[in-house]
Design a protein around this motif. Structure first.
Motif, mmCIF file in Angstrom:
data_model
loop_
_atom_site.group_PDB
_atom_site.id
_atom_site.type_symbol
_atom_site.label_atom_id
_atom_site.label_comp_id
_atom_site.label_asym_id
_atom_site.label_seq_id
_atom_site.Cartn_x
_atom_site.Cartn_y
_atom_site.Cartn_z
ATOM 1 N N TYR A 89 -101.137 -49.299 -2.491
ATOM 2 C CA TYR A 89 -99.885 -48.967 -2.857
ATOM 3 C C TYR A 89 -99.019 -50.265 -2.563
ATOM 4 O O TYR A 89 -98.399 -50.698 -3.190
ATOM 5 C CB TYR A 89 -99.464 -48.062 -2.071
ATOM 6 N N GLU A 90 -99.499 -50.854 -1.489
ATOM 7 C CA GLU A 90 -98.893 -52.343 -1.046
ATOM 8 C C GLU A 90 -99.286 -53.391 -2.074
ATOM 9 O O GLU A 90 -98.054 -54.111 -2.353
ATOM 10 C CB GLU A 90 -99.381 -52.493 0.314
ATOM 11 N N ARG A 95 -93.739 -50.592 0.105
ATOM 12 C CA ARG A 95 -93.886 -50.886 1.410
ATOM 13 C C ARG A 95 -93.454 -49.611 2.579
ATOM 14 O O ARG A 95 -92.643 -48.773 1.911
ATOM 15 C CB ARG A 95 -92.252 -51.897 1.818
ATOM 16 N N GLU A 96 -93.955 -49.519 3.683
ATOM 17 C CA GLU A 96 -93.716 -48.580 4.600
ATOM 18 C C GLU A 96 -92.394 -48.525 4.905
ATOM 19 O O GLU A 96 -91.596 -49.501 5.178
ATOM 20 C CB GLU A 96 -94.308 -48.624 5.776
ATOM 21 N N ARG A 97 -91.563 -47.564 4.890
ATOM 22 C CA ARG A 97 -90.484 -47.385 4.906
ATOM 23 C C ARG A 97 -90.108 -46.604 6.401
ATOM 24 O O ARG A 97 -89.122 -46.853 7.174
ATOM 25 C CB ARG A 97 -89.547 -46.457 3.936
#
Length: 107
Positions: A89-90, A95-97
């Motif tokens: 995914y990255e 990005r981690e939200r």
């Protein structure tokens, strides 16, 4: 895409796509939840013996392109310990939200 959910309630969801080989479903991905201006990439799954072939990447890309054409921003979620999925995914620009804590209650 609108379809009927349980009990005849209307829900909004999108299509799901898969890769088959000799009739076996190897990987899948689709769209589930829609919120204004955003759409969820959902149901991303690849059998363990089929990983490393770029199937999930291709399917997610296909789903995301359709979202972009509609002017939607894709989002998704993942378990924090799913390192392989998070790395994929990255690499696709996610990005981690925020972190969400889930409590599972079983009978």
């Amino acid at each position: 895409m609108r379809s009927r959910g349980r009990g005849g309630r209307r829900r909004i969801s999108g299509p799901f796509f898969g890769v088959r080989e000799q009739g076996r479903l190897l990987a899948m991905a689709g769209q589930r939840m829609l919120v204004p201006g955003m759409a969820e990439v959902s149901g991303v799954a690849t059998w363990a013996d089929c990983r490393g072939r770029g199937l999930a990447r291709a399917l997610i890309g296909h789903v995301m392109r359709a979202m972009a054409q509609r002017g939607e921003t894709p989002f998704l979620h993942s378990y924090a310990d799913n390192e392989g999925a998070i790395a994929l995914y990255e690499s696709l620009g996610f990005r981690e939200r925020r972190q969400v804590h889930v409590l599972v209650i079983a009978r």
